[in-house]
Write a protein that holds these residues in place. Structure first.
Motif, PDB file in Angstrom:
ATOM      1  N   PHE A   1      -1.653  34.524 -40.484  1.00  0.00           N
ATOM      2  CA  PHE A   1      -3.018  34.253 -40.016  1.00  0.00           C
ATOM      3  C   PHE A   1      -3.747  35.577 -39.747  1.00  0.00           C
ATOM      4  CE2 PHE A   1      -6.185  33.394 -36.750  1.00  0.00           C
ATOM      5  CZ  PHE A   1      -6.793  32.234 -37.220  1.00  0.00           C
ATOM      6  N   ASP A   2      -3.088  36.481 -38.989  1.00  0.00           N
ATOM      7  CA  ASP A   2      -3.699  37.760 -38.665  1.00  0.00           C
ATOM      8  C   ASP A   2      -3.905  38.618 -39.912  1.00  0.00           C
ATOM      9  OD1 ASP A   2      -3.767  37.049 -36.017  1.00  0.00           O
ATOM     10  OD2 ASP A   2      -1.929  38.135 -35.480  1.00  0.00           O
ATOM     11  N   SER A   3      -2.901  38.598 -40.793  1.00  0.00           N
ATOM     12  CA  SER A   3      -3.009  39.406 -42.018  1.00  0.00           C
ATOM     13  C   SER A   3      -4.149  38.922 -42.901  1.00  0.00           C
ATOM     14  CB  SER A   3      -1.692  39.363 -42.794  1.00  0.00           C
ATOM     15  OG  SER A   3      -0.652  39.951 -42.045  1.00  0.00           O
ATOM     16  N   LEU A   4      -4.268  37.592 -42.998  1.00  0.00           N
ATOM     17  CA  LEU A   4      -5.338  37.040 -43.819  1.00  0.00           C
ATOM     18  C   LEU A   4      -6.705  37.446 -43.285  1.00  0.00           C
ATOM     19  CD1 LEU A   4      -6.149  35.239 -46.202  1.00  0.00           C
ATOM     20  CD2 LEU A   4      -6.077  33.266 -44.651  1.00  0.00           C
ATOM     21  N   LYS A   5      -6.885  37.357 -41.959  1.00  0.00           N
ATOM     22  CA  LYS A   5      -8.163  37.724 -41.373  1.00  0.00           C
ATOM     23  C   LYS A   5      -8.443  39.219 -41.562  1.00  0.00           C
ATOM     24  CE  LYS A   5      -9.750  35.601 -37.766  1.00  0.00           C
ATOM     25  NZ  LYS A   5     -10.007  35.068 -36.428  1.00  0.00           N
ATOM     26  N   GLU A   6      -7.403  40.027 -41.437  1.00  0.00           N
ATOM     27  CA  GLU A   6      -7.581  41.466 -41.617  1.00  0.00           C
ATOM     28  C   GLU A   6      -8.011  41.791 -43.037  1.00  0.00           C
ATOM     29  OE1 GLU A   6      -5.078  45.671 -41.200  1.00  0.00           O
ATOM     30  OE2 GLU A   6      -4.119  43.754 -40.727  1.00  0.00           O
ATOM     31  N   GLU A   7      -7.341  41.167 -44.012  1.00  0.00           N
ATOM     32  CA  GLU A   7      -7.674  41.452 -45.409  1.00  0.00           C
ATOM     33  C   GLU A   7      -9.054  40.915 -45.773  1.00  0.00           C
ATOM     34  OE1 GLU A   7      -5.996  43.455 -47.198  1.00  0.00           O
ATOM     35  OE2 GLU A   7      -4.402  43.628 -45.703  1.00  0.00           O
ATOM     36  N   VAL A   8      -9.425  39.769 -45.217  1.00  0.00           N
ATOM     37  CA  VAL A   8     -10.771  39.234 -45.465  1.00  0.00           C
ATOM     38  C   VAL A   8     -11.817  40.182 -44.887  1.00  0.00           C
ATOM     39  CG1 VAL A   8     -12.391  37.384 -44.855  1.00  0.00           C
ATOM     40  CG2 VAL A   8     -10.115  36.814 -45.680  1.00  0.00           C
ATOM     41  N   GLY A   9     -11.547  40.696 -43.679  1.00  0.00           N
ATOM     42  CA  GLY A   9     -12.473  41.651 -43.077  1.00  0.00           C
ATOM     43  C   GLY A   9     -12.666  42.877 -43.957  1.00  0.00           C
ATOM     44  N   LYS A  10     -11.556  43.398 -44.516  1.00  0.00           N
ATOM     45  CA  LYS A  10     -11.657  44.560 -45.399  1.00  0.00           C
ATOM     46  C   LYS A  10     -12.443  44.225 -46.663  1.00  0.00           C
ATOM     47  CE  LYS A  10      -7.350  46.801 -43.913  1.00  0.00           C
ATOM     48  NZ  LYS A  10      -5.992  47.227 -44.326  1.00  0.00           N
ATOM     49  N   LEU A  11     -12.173  43.051 -47.233  1.00  0.00           N
ATOM     50  CA  LEU A  11     -12.875  42.649 -48.458  1.00  0.00           C
ATOM     51  C   LEU A  11     -14.368  42.458 -48.188  1.00  0.00           C
ATOM     52  CD1 LEU A  11     -12.805  41.860 -51.429  1.00  0.00           C
ATOM     53  CD2 LEU A  11     -12.301  39.509 -50.730  1.00  0.00           C
ATOM     54  N   GLU A  12     -14.693  41.831 -47.061  1.00  0.00           N
ATOM     55  CA  GLU A  12     -16.111  41.610 -46.752  1.00  0.00           C
ATOM     56  C   GLU A  12     -16.823  42.930 -46.476  1.00  0.00           C
ATOM     57  OE1 GLU A  12     -16.095  38.750 -43.601  1.00  0.00           O
ATOM     58  OE2 GLU A  12     -16.038  37.051 -44.982  1.00  0.00           O
ATOM     59  N   ASN A  13     -16.094  43.865 -45.903  1.00  0.00           N
ATOM     60  CA  ASN A  13     -16.688  45.190 -45.698  1.00  0.00           C
ATOM     61  C   ASN A  13     -17.001  45.842 -47.038  1.00  0.00           C
ATOM     62  OD1 ASN A  13     -17.582  47.193 -43.896  1.00  0.00           O
ATOM     63  ND2 ASN A  13     -15.739  48.392 -44.265  1.00  0.00           N
ATOM     64  N   GLU A  14     -16.080  45.705 -47.992  1.00  0.00           N
ATOM     65  CA  GLU A  14     -16.321  46.226 -49.335  1.00  0.00           C
ATOM     66  C   GLU A  14     -17.475  45.483 -50.006  1.00  0.00           C
ATOM     67  OE1 GLU A  14     -14.731  48.852 -51.316  1.00  0.00           O
ATOM     68  OE2 GLU A  14     -14.616  49.290 -49.179  1.00  0.00           O
ATOM     69  N   ALA A  15     -17.524  44.154 -49.793  1.00  0.00           N
ATOM     70  CA  ALA A  15     -18.605  43.366 -50.384  1.00  0.00           C
ATOM     71  C   ALA A  15     -19.965  43.819 -49.859  1.00  0.00           C
ATOM     72  CB  ALA A  15     -18.393  41.875 -50.102  1.00  0.00           C
ATOM     73  N   ARG A  16     -20.037  44.094 -48.561  1.00  0.00           N
ATOM     74  CA  ARG A  16     -21.290  44.581 -47.999  1.00  0.00           C
ATOM     75  C   ARG A  16     -21.642  45.957 -48.562  1.00  0.00           C
ATOM     76  NH1 ARG A  16     -19.266  41.916 -43.346  1.00  0.00           N
ATOM     77  NH2 ARG A  16     -18.185  43.799 -42.671  1.00  0.00           N
ATOM     78  N   ARG A  17     -20.618  46.778 -48.723  1.00  0.00           N
ATOM     79  CA  ARG A  17     -20.874  48.111 -49.273  1.00  0.00           C
ATOM     80  C   ARG A  17     -21.445  48.022 -50.683  1.00  0.00           C
ATOM     81  NH1 ARG A  17     -18.462  51.442 -52.705  1.00  0.00           N
ATOM     82  NH2 ARG A  17     -16.640  50.121 -52.976  1.00  0.00           N
ATOM     83  N   VAL A  18     -20.817  47.227 -51.532  1.00  0.00           N
ATOM     84  CA  VAL A  18     -21.299  47.157 -52.913  1.00  0.00           C
ATOM     85  C   VAL A  18     -22.607  46.377 -53.017  1.00  0.00           C
ATOM     86  CG1 VAL A  18     -18.995  47.423 -53.889  1.00  0.00           C
ATOM     87  CG2 VAL A  18     -19.856  45.147 -53.450  1.00  0.00           C
ATOM     88  N   GLU A  19     -22.864  45.470 -52.070  1.00  0.00           N
ATOM     89  CA  GLU A  19     -24.160  44.774 -52.077  1.00  0.00           C
ATOM     90  C   GLU A  19     -25.284  45.766 -51.800  1.00  0.00           C
ATOM     91  OE1 GLU A  19     -27.177  42.264 -52.469  1.00  0.00           O
ATOM     92  OE2 GLU A  19     -25.105  41.925 -53.089  1.00  0.00           O
ATOM     93  N   ALA A  20     -25.005  46.764 -50.946  1.00  0.00           N
ATOM     94  CA  ALA A  20     -26.001  47.815 -50.725  1.00  0.00           C
ATOM     95  C   ALA A  20     -26.249  48.589 -52.021  1.00  0.00           C
ATOM     96  CB  ALA A  20     -25.533  48.762 -49.621  1.00  0.00           C
ATOM     97  N   LEU A  21     -25.187  48.816 -52.795  1.00  0.00           N
ATOM     98  CA  LEU A  21     -25.349  49.457 -54.100  1.00  0.00           C
ATOM     99  C   LEU A  21     -26.174  48.576 -55.034  1.00  0.00           C
ATOM    100  CD1 LEU A  21     -21.731  50.830 -54.751  1.00  0.00           C
ATOM    101  CD2 LEU A  21     -23.706  52.094 -53.902  1.00  0.00           C
ATOM    102  N   ALA A  22     -25.897  47.261 -54.994  1.00  0.00           N
ATOM    103  CA  ALA A  22     -26.631  46.329 -55.858  1.00  0.00           C
ATOM    104  C   ALA A  22     -28.116  46.315 -55.512  1.00  0.00           C
ATOM    105  CB  ALA A  22     -26.042  44.922 -55.740  1.00  0.00           C
ATOM    106  N   GLN A  23     -28.423  46.360 -54.202  1.00  0.00           N
ATOM    107  CA  GLN A  23     -29.830  46.391 -53.803  1.00  0.00           C
ATOM    108  C   GLN A  23     -30.484  47.682 -54.264  1.00  0.00           C
ATOM    109  OE1 GLN A  23     -31.716  43.904 -52.402  1.00  0.00           O
ATOM    110  NE2 GLN A  23     -33.323  45.363 -52.951  1.00  0.00           N
ATOM    111  N   ALA A  24     -29.745  48.787 -54.150  1.00  0.00           N
ATOM    112  CA  ALA A  24     -30.275  50.057 -54.649  1.00  0.00           C
ATOM    113  C   ALA A  24     -30.512  49.992 -56.153  1.00  0.00           C
ATOM    114  CB  ALA A  24     -29.310  51.195 -54.306  1.00  0.00           C
ATOM    115  N   ALA A  25     -29.608  49.316 -56.866  1.00  0.00           N
ATOM    116  CA  ALA A  25     -29.779  49.155 -58.314  1.00  0.00           C
ATOM    117  C   ALA A  25     -31.035  48.354 -58.628  1.00  0.00           C
ATOM    118  CB  ALA A  25     -28.545  48.475 -58.912  1.00  0.00           C
ATOM    119  N   ARG A  26     -31.247  47.274 -57.879  1.00  0.00           N
ATOM    120  CA  ARG A  26     -32.456  46.465 -58.115  1.00  0.00           C
ATOM    121  C   ARG A  26     -33.713  47.266 -57.802  1.00  0.00           C
ATOM    122  NH1 ARG A  26     -28.753  42.295 -56.458  1.00  0.00           N
ATOM    123  NH2 ARG A  26     -29.096  42.738 -54.248  1.00  0.00           N
ATOM    124  N   ASN A  27     -33.655  48.069 -56.742  1.00  0.00           N
ATOM    125  CA  ASN A  27     -34.804  48.904 -56.418  1.00  0.00           C
ATOM    126  C   ASN A  27     -35.110  49.898 -57.525  1.00  0.00           C
ATOM    127  OD1 ASN A  27     -35.146  47.658 -53.953  1.00  0.00           O
ATOM    128  ND2 ASN A  27     -34.070  49.234 -52.791  1.00  0.00           N
TER     129      ASN A  27
END
Length: 1275
Positions: free
Chosen positions: A37-63
């Motif tokens: 349970f803890d490992s899953l939440k930790e890995e999801v947190g890391k993945l979502e952090n990466e998703a937010r990071r690349v979404e910022a790149l995607a917004q920059a790309a659209r701009n």
């Protein structure tokens, strides 16, 4: 007789062994569910952090008009799905992990969850690993930009201005804000006029004109701030045009405002212009509102060359322009200005107030009072003069006032007399020679807009600063002189601490007086095509020159007295695209006294060197240059400053090691620099500053032999090194004995650290460490930790439980701390006798899955005492931010943002009994995705048996006036607070006098915003007011009943106000924008008693309110006379939009006269837009856009008598209306004469789509005129 059985014999031990083998894995999995349970939440947190990071790149790309590649988009889909599936899985597990009424764990559920989680963890880890490839915008995009948006102009068709009006802030609300900021009424009135003009769709270019020094730029800065704060435009960009406009600089400043970062990689002006034009046309196509502010126009600016879409007459289109100039003709004739406002001097009482504000109480003393009157009479209300005089007189004696005033004429003939010159001369002559020299340097370099660091380099190279032995001392001296110049009003105060501003009037004065003082300087004006056009004697005597846009370079420039030359060739007229202008070998032959040289856009060849005659050169700066071989610089033995930035350079050769006098070396943003020959850096023993940001990072480890590149240990030879900007992606390249303790300014990045926030600190340390790294404990890191003011930490999984234990000195100078993805952290600060974090201003925490508290146990009274910003995100174990006893010691707290913390039960924990808490400076409070929280202040997790006197934990409202007050709160956003039923008690509303934005979204149990609380004895006898609220957003509140619920005195009964959103007990005098969505129980928006008599509402959007019956009644229609945008979507029970039953107007108010946009979508029960013919009641003079879609029961739209009041409709779209038979119906017995001709004089787009019952456009026989129609009919 014996009988033998044919079955094999099996021992009990074997049976048990087989049973164990069968049960071992399921049992282990069932018992390990907590770990999974803890490992899953930790890995999801890391993945979502990466998703937010690349979404910022995607917004920059659209701009930047980029197309996202398929690899990235596919990864994003898989990542989003994996995160959602994982969350659903652990939520389902939490709901079903027990059996026997919750008394016992469910072993099968635990086993099943563990097996599925194990598989999901592997998938999520793989996705996170895949994301490593997406490091920058280029990694997620296709090669080349997106296709340019289709422009009707290019097809030879007229282009219509965007139909959506620019929203504006209500005048009364704006006046309050401006008054609070100390803006005088004459300026506030002008700002209101400008805002109204910008809100008028018929005006695309607005201007302000007035003499120099009257405050045009200051006025525009205030307008820009209001527009940005109010988000009245989607994009606001500002550029300073100046007397010598530089198109590249203008493009860069506009691009920065639009976040068009690709502009930085383009060098050719026409390419940059096309990129900017495509971006602005894209915004126009998407109906985004863009404002470009062009300040300080001296003559007409060719918008096409800059990249702003315009017609043949240079009139901007697709965006709005706000301009300033001294000359009205420049605005009207050169820029096609629709509305120009003259800006004069301050009123008499305003001028006096400004002067007194700057000089102080001295003005009230008897000996100075008559002199104040005389000084103000001289200034005639001109702010520049008032400020200059006040700053000079502030510390002067009365005889000095009298002497100065006797030398000045009264300012009568505006620009034609010499008062400004007299005032500046008086201030200039009082300066010390060194300060005068610095001011001349500021003037000559002002065209290139240098930073203070640039000025230090130029000044040091010129030997400007006497008795200064180091760059650090020179910097301190320069800052001191800048302060002196600002105090005398010869330089303007600047919000940017790394820059400076100088007024045009000062530039003109200093340029003229420098020739008088025999220190001539020359700034080549843009209209001068070549330096050869200038008189030879003028060039021969010049000491300082700035040539901002050279078209060509002569073979030799005869300037024997020249000491500083700033030369740029940023021009689009070069014969070869993507090439640089070469410097002739003999160009500098006559400049033997040259000490400072700055070159931009130059190509340098190998031999012979054009610099061979520059024997006195001390400072050499290159930007955006190309080198065949940097080795040609090795002969400049006297060089002290060498800066190469944004340039084409692959290697730093051994010849640079001969420059032993170098004090500063900069190689920033040279992305192709991969080799620094071993031994070069260690030869530069006098180096004080080394900048290698976003540049070379291929450091050799100390033990690597043979050495193929530079090693960090070479820096130890630089005994005077004080500034270091460096990246070290491989921590193993960091020497254990690197001497960095002497550094006073640094930016050191170790590991592949990537951060969200940008903080301008002078001592920055960024660390991303893997689980095997121990460098945190190395002496070199510990020596800088104690003096770092900006610290970023990521993946610190081998450290102690608390951040404070990383430094034995308690981080005494740390101002900004950001920590991410560090699972070993349980606390930020635990029990400490040191005043740890006593200077901390901002604290950002993300994805710390085991963080339990920010501070644990007793802490020093000084800890966090300067904290201004706290942001906590995805920290699932934290339950409260701070104890109340700590919050009371946070007097400067301005912003709190908490997101995605699932166990958070309160922001503040009541650990003391001292009653009400006030947060005096808190301006922003944002709480998102906190499903467990119930109150802002919550009881301790282990409360005592006694009940606290403020009844913590028993209140219904999230914010209660007996517990907390927010006198400065401006923005309150809550989202996903599923356990909160009510936001405010009536008593807390009074402390929200400054609240400007309120957004309450996705709160499942939310019944009302305000709730009178039972048993508190609070009587509500007056209307509750939100006096400054301009934006209100209420969406997806599952149990919504009313904005204000009042408890009745009888138990268990609640008066629901008939499911009306607003009633007479709440008022919003300055509400500008209202959005309501997903309020399923809402039947009416306003009751007839709602206090809307002076409504400033301009935008109303209603979505998915399934019980809504009426939108606007006759009585509320009159009150909404400023409404500009009305959008009603997906409200299944609405039968009429305007319920016009019975007369409602008194003839004094013209209803809906400001409406520009009307959108009605998915209204399945809508039979009529208006119950009665609205002619005579409703006016649509400004309606420009009308969209109707999915209204299956609607048979018509307009009555014939309404058409002629539709003066400006440009876009009429009707689609998916099954019963629509005609656009215009027969008149309903009004007894009035109807014209035989109906004219849609401005309609350019008519779209009729899927109207299966449509028989005619008008049921009435008449002639219909469409003058500019582009007809689109879809069947």
């Amino acid at each position: 007789m014996s009988i033998e059985c044919g079955l094999p014999t099996v021992s009990v031990w074997q049976l048990l062994k087989e049973a164990y083998n069968l049960l071992k894995d399921p049992v282990v999995y069932a018992m390990s569910s907590k770990s999974f349970f803890d490992s899953l939440k930790e890995e999801v947190g890391k993945l979502e952090n990466e998703a937010r990071r690349v979404e910022a790149l995607a917004q920059a790309a659209r701009n930047n008009l980029r197309n996202l590649n398929e690899v990235f988009t596919e990864w994003k889909k898989r990542a989003d799905k994996a995160s959602e599936d994982a969350r659903n899985r652990w939520e389902a597990f939490e709901d079903s992990k027990s059996c026997c009424y919750g008394r016992l764990p469910n072993p099968y559920c635990h086993y099943k969850f563990s097996t599925e989680a194990e598989a999901e963890i592997k998938v999520i880890q793989d996705l996170a690993q895949e994301s490593i490839r997406f490091r920058g915008v280029d990694d997620i995009c296709l090669v080349g930009p997106a296709p340019a948006p289709t422009s009707a102009r290019r097809e030879g068709k007229d282009v219509v201005q965007p139909t959506t009006a620019a929203a504006s802030i209500s005048s009364a609300s704006m006046s309050v804000k401006l008054r609070d900021r100390g803006v005088f009424e004459s300026r506030a009135s002008m700002i209101r006029n400008i805002m109204d003009a910008l809100a008028d769709n018929s005006k695309s270019v607005v201007g302000v004109y007035g003499m120099g020094g009257v405050g045009k730029s200051t006025l525009l800065n205030e307008v820009k701030r209001i527009l940005s704060e109010g988000k009245l435009f989607d994009w606001v960009a500002k550029a300073d045009v100046s007397k010598n406009p530089d198109n590249e600089t203008i493009q860069g400043e506009i691009a920065a405002g639009l976040e068009l970062t690709d502009m930085e990689t383009k060098k050719i002006i026409s390419v940059r212009a096309e990129l900017l034009r495509n971006r602005l046309e894209k915004e126009e196509k998407e109906k985004k509102k863009v404002l470009i502010i062009l300040d300080n126009l001296w003559e007409g600016l060719d918008l096409n060359k800059v990249g702003i879409p315009c017609g043949d007459d240079n009139k901007a289109r697709g965006c709005k322009l706000l301009l300033t100039s001294r000359d009205l003709n420049v605005l009207q004739r050169g820029m096609g200005c629709d509305k120009a406002f003259p800006l004069g001097g301050l009123l008499e009482e305003e001028a006096r107030a400004l002067f007194e504000r700057l000089v102080g109480d001295k003005v009230h003393q008897d000996e100075f009072r008559p002199l104040v009157n005389e000084a103000l009479d001289r200034c005639a209300g001109v702010p520049f003069l008032i400020i200059a005089m006040a700053k000079r007189f502030k510390n002067a004696k009365s005889f000095e006032w009298k002497d100065a005033l006797s030398k000045m004429d009264k300012f009568v003939d505006r620009e034609n007399n010499g008062l400004i010159g007299d005032m500046l001369k008086w201030s200039y002559d009082k300066l010390e020679p060194e300060v005068k020299a610095l001011l001349r340097l500021c003037v000559v370099s002002s065209v290139s807009k240098p930073s203070l660091d640039d000025l230090v380099r130029y000044g040091f190279g010129l030997g400007l600063f006497e008795q200064v032995g180091s760059l650090e001392e020179a910097t301190n001296r320069l800052r001191s002189h800048i302060r002196a110049l600002q105090a005398s009003a010869l330089l303007l105060d600047s919000e940017d601490v790394e820059g400076f501003k100088i007024h045009d009037l000062v530039c003109e004065f200093v340029a003229s007086v420098s020739w008088r003082d025999h220190h001539p300087l020359l700034m080549l004006e843009d209209k001068v095509k070549s330096v050869t056009e200038l008189p030879k004697d003028k060039l021969k005597n010049c000491e300082a020159m700035c040539f901002p846009n050279m078209k060509e370079l002569p073979q030799e420039l005869n300037c024997p007295e020249l000491r500083i030359l700033l030369l740029s060739t940023n021009d689009d007229s070069l014969p070869i695209p993507d090439d640089y202008l070469p410097i002739p070998d003999s160009y500098f032959n006559s400049m033997r006294n040259l000490m400072v040289l700055n070159l931009i856009g130059i190509r340098l060849t190998c031999s012979p060197s054009p610099f061979q005659s520059l024997v006195n050169l001390h400072a050499l700066c290159f930007q955006d240059c190309s080198f065949e071989d940097v080795a040609i610089l090795g002969n400049l033995k006297g060089l002290q400053i060498l800066s190469i930035v944004d340039s084409e350079i692959q290697r730093l050769p051994k010849e640079i090691g001969q420059l032993v006098e170098l004090r500063l070396l900069e190689l920033s943003r040279c992305s192709n620099l991969e080799i620094i020959e071993p031994g070069v850096l260690e030869s530069l023993t006098n180096l004080e500053e080394l900048y290698m940001e976003h540049s070379f990072d291929q450091w050799n480890a100390v033990e690597q032999t043979p050495a193929t590149n530079a090693s960090l240990i070479e820096l130890n030879n630089m005994k005077n090194l004080r500034t270091l900007y460096v990246s070290i992606p491989n921590p193993s390249a960091l020497p254990r004995h690197l001497d960095v303790e002497k550094l006073t300014k640094y930016k050191i990045r170790i590991g592949d650290a990537w951060r969200w926030s940008v903080y301008k600190g002078s001592r920055t340390l960024e660390l991303e460490l893997n689980s095997k790294s121990d460098i945190l404990w190395e002496k070199c890191i510990q020596s800088v930790l104690c003096k770092t003011n900006d610290l970023f930490l990521k993946d610190l999984n081998r450290i102690e439980q608390s951040i404070c234990r990383l430094s034995q000195e308690g981080f005494p100078q740390l101002k900004h701390l950001e920590v991410e993805d560090s699972s070993s952290l349980h606390y930020i600060l635990d029990c400490s006798s040191l005043p740890t974090f006593k200077a901390l201003e901002s604290l950002l925490l993300k994805c710390l899955i085991n963080l339990e508290k920010i501070c644990h146990n007793r802490i020093s009274i000084e800890s966090f005492s300067t904290l201004k910003v706290v942001q906590v995100e995805s920290c699932d174990k934290i339950e409260v931010l701070f104890p109340r006893s700590v919050v009371r010691r946070l007097p400067y707290l301005e912003k709190i943002k908490v997101k995605g913390c699932r166990l958070m039960r309160g922001i503040v924990e009541a650990d003391d009994g001292h009653g009400k808490l006030e947060l005096p400076k808190l301006r922003v409070l944002k709480l998102h995705e906190l499903p467990n929280i119930q109150n802002f202040i919550t009881a301790c997790s282990a409360p005592s048996s006694s009940t606290s006197n403020d009844q913590v934990g028993t209140q219904i409202a999230f914010l209660n006036g007996r517990q907390v007050a927010f006198p400065s709160l401006e923005t309150l956003e809550v989202n996903g607070l599923d356990n909160v039923g009510f936001m405010f008690s009536p008593s807390v509303v009074k402390s929200l006098a400054n609240l400007r934005k309120l957004a309450v979204n996705n709160c499942k149990k939310m019944k009302a915003i305000i709730m009178e609380e039972e048993g508190l004895g609070v009587e509500i006898s007056e209307t509750l007011s939100f006096p400054m609220l301009t934006d209100l957003l209420l969406t997806n509140l599952g149990r919504w009943t009313s904005f204000f619920l009042k408890k009745c005195r009888s138990p268990d009964r609640v008066q629901s106000c008939s499911s009306v959103l607003f009633n007479r007990e709440v008022s919003f005098p300055f509400l500008d924008s209202l959005t309501i969505e997903g309020l399923l129980n809402l039947k009416e928006i306003w009751s007839d008693e709602s206090p809307l008599e002076s409504s400033n509402l301009r935008s109303l959007k209603v979505v998915r309110c399934e019980s809504l019956l009426k939108v606007i009644s006759s009585k509320s229609l009159v009150k909404l006379h400023k409404l500009q945008t009305l959008s009603i979507n997906d409200c299944s029970l609405v039968q009429e939009i305007f319920y016009l039953e019975g007369p409602s107007t008194n003839g004094d108010v013209e209803t809906l006269s400001e409406l520009t946009t009307l959108e009605l979508n998915k209204l399945g029960s809508l039979r009529r837009i208006w119950k009665e013919n609205p002619s005579g009641i409703v006016s649509f003079h400004k309606l420009q856009e009308f969209k109707l879609d999915g209204c299956d029961k609607l048979e018509f739209i307009f009555f014939p008598s309404m058409v002629n009041s539709l003066a400006q409709p440009r876009d009429l779209t009707v689609s998916n209306c099954k019963k629509m038979e005609a656009i215009i119906a027969e008149e309903e017995r009004l007894g009035m004469e109807i014209s035989k001709t109906l004219a849609f004089s401005m309609l350019t787009n008519l779209r009729l789509d899927r109207l299966e019952s449509l028989k005619c456009f008008s049921r009435r026989k008449c002639k219909i005129n469409f003058f500019f129609l582009l007809l689109k009919i879809f069947v």
